[in-house]
Design an enzyme around this catalytic site. Structure first.
Site, short mmCIF file in Angstrom:
data_model
loop_
_atom_site.label_atom_id
_atom_site.label_comp_id
_atom_site.label_asym_id
_atom_site.label_seq_id
_atom_site.Cartn_x
_atom_site.Cartn_y
_atom_site.Cartn_z
N CYS A 93 -2.59 -4.20 4.29
CA CYS A 93 -2.27 -4.30 5.65
C CYS A 93 -3.05 -3.22 6.29
O CYS A 93 -1.86 -2.26 7.18
CB CYS A 93 -0.50 -4.19 5.23
SG CYS A 93 0.14 -4.49 7.24
N CYS B 254 -2.17 -11.37 1.08
CA CYS B 254 -1.39 -10.56 1.28
C CYS B 254 -0.27 -11.97 0.85
O CYS B 254 -0.22 -12.52 1.16
CB CYS B 254 -1.20 -9.93 2.40
SG CYS B 254 0.64 -9.69 2.85
N CYS C 232 -5.14 -10.53 5.67
CA CYS C 232 -3.45 -11.14 5.58
C CYS C 232 -3.47 -11.82 4.43
O CYS C 232 -3.50 -12.57 4.05
CB CYS C 232 -3.76 -11.79 6.87
SG CYS C 232 -3.13 -10.45 8.15
N CYS D 139 5.44 -13.48 7.54
CA CYS D 139 4.92 -12.29 8.32
C CYS D 139 4.61 -13.24 9.73
O CYS D 139 3.69 -13.62 9.61
CB CYS D 139 3.77 -12.00 7.69
SG CYS D 139 2.86 -10.00 8.77
N GLU E 204 4.86 14.22 -2.29
CA GLU E 204 5.08 14.27 -0.26
C GLU E 204 4.78 14.73 1.09
O GLU E 204 4.28 14.50 1.43
CB GLU E 204 6.67 14.03 -0.70
CG GLU E 204 7.16 13.03 -1.07
CD GLU E 204 6.56 10.87 -0.82
OE1 GLU E 204 5.49 10.75 0.33
OE2 GLU E 204 6.16 10.72 -1.79
#
Length: 346
Positions: free
Chosen positions: A191, A201, A198, A207, A37
């Site tokens: 995205c 997606c 799209c 969306c 992270e």
DNA sequence: AAGCCGTGGAG
DNA sequence: TCTCCAAGGCT
């Protein structure tokens, strides 16, 4: 008129198309997940991979990292950028060992006490290591949530910031670990910030579409100028100084940096440099060849610099106000060097 | 709150 | 060549 939850469509897509082969994806080791992270903050996955591998091999545990010198930690971070992350990771490891009995906290508030661990990073570790329901809000999640919910305005406005966190909490299911990975993969694979795909997606339909946040015009980066003094001793060592922990390249080894007012050649520059070397470092260098101008871009300014070679015959530590340390050429690769200097010496 | 903090790939 | 921006956090 709230759209259906993201998770129901996202998780099946993730099982099918997610990046399950990432080096930190299979583990539940809090240390390993924490390290990933931190390295991934503002940094692309492909960039992180080799650093993550090397760092983990050398520092496989909190204890190993805590026992290390900051110098060695920075050396393994060298080239990855945002070096405060490395300094903070070193300090955080010592805090985990000293204050948290060698375990990453299971409590969000305690995790946030670790230097360099903010809300999103803490949530990511708690979700993936301990299976907690914790919402993240990184650049990927931001973009997906912004578009999905058809937000308008700037991504970073205080209102949208609050709203995005609220949506993140709301959308995050009990299986937060998988969901967090999934929304990041969606942001990284489909995205995309510039050209959203799209048509592929899983969220197509509910969306709101690839609405874009209003871009805040970024102020032009100023240009700064400098020359770097490449000092060599008679036995072939290069003289480096350790930069203060604050500021650019904090804690790294670098060449003496003389700031110039501009790119124009100053007639008496050589004399100025010699005086500066004498006053600051107690040296009387014999100046040599100029390298060509180079440009290096930092977060908030461009640096145009050129290196000038210089030889010194007499050298003693501590003769000037600022200390320089000699390094043989074969030592340089092991040092915590900023990228331009690693290139210069390679 | 807004400035500070790296680097390299993509377009 | 240049801008944008990527698994942010700190002050």
């Amino acid at each position: 008129m709230t759209p259906p939850s993201i998770a129901s469509r996202l998780l099946p897509w993730y099982q099918q198309s997610g990046r399950h082969d990432l080096p930190w994806r299979q583990s539940r080791d809090p240390y390993l997940l924490y390290l990933a992270e931190i390295m991934l903050q503002q940094t692309r996955v492909e960039t992180v991979k080799p650093y993550f591998r090397r760092f983990l091999a050398r520092f496989p545990s909190w204890q190993a990292l805590a026992d290390a010198s900051l110098d060695e930690v920075l050396a393994l971070w060298s080239g990855l950028g945002y070096y405060a992350r490395a300094r903070n990771a070193h300090a955080a490891a010592r805090m985990v060992v000293d204050r948290f009995q060698g375990e990453f906290p299971t409590d969000l508030v305690q995790a946030l006490e670790l230097p360099g661990v903010g809300r999103s990073t803490a949530a990511a570790v708690l979700a993936s290591a301990y299976g907690q329901r914790q919402a993240i809000l990184d650049a990927n999640a931001r973009r997906v949530l912004f578009r999905y919910h058809g937000l308008t305005g700037s991504m970073r406005s205080p209102q949208n910031e609050r709203l995005l966190w609220q949506l993140a909490e709301q959308e995050t299911p009990a299986m937060a670990h998988d969901y967090n990975q999934a929304i990041q993969d969606l942001g990284a694979l489909l995205c995309l910030s510039r050209k959203a795909r799209c048509d592929e997606c899983p969220l197509l339909g509910p969306c709101a579409g690839p609405c874009e946040p209003t871009q805040i015009p970024q102020p032009e980066k100023p240009v700064r100028y400098a020359c770097f003094l490449l000092l060599r001793t008679e036995d072939g060592c290069v003289l480096l100084e350790k930069r203060p922990n604050r500021g650019i390249w904090g804690g790294l080894w670098a060449l003496p940096w003389y700031a110039l007012a501009g790119a124009n050649e100053v007639p008496e520059l050589a004399e100025t440099l010699r005086n500066w070397a004498r006053e600051e470092y107690g040296l009387r260098p014999q100046l040599g060849e100029w390298h060509s101008w180079q440009r290096h871009t930092f977060t908030h300014f461009h640096l145009e610099y050129r290196v000038i070679e210089a030889d010194i015959s007499v050298y003693g530590v501590g003769e000037g106000r600022r200390a320089l340390f000699p390094f043989a050429p074969e030592q340089l690769a092991q040092l915590a060097l900023p990228s331009p200097l690693r290139r210069l010496f390679s």
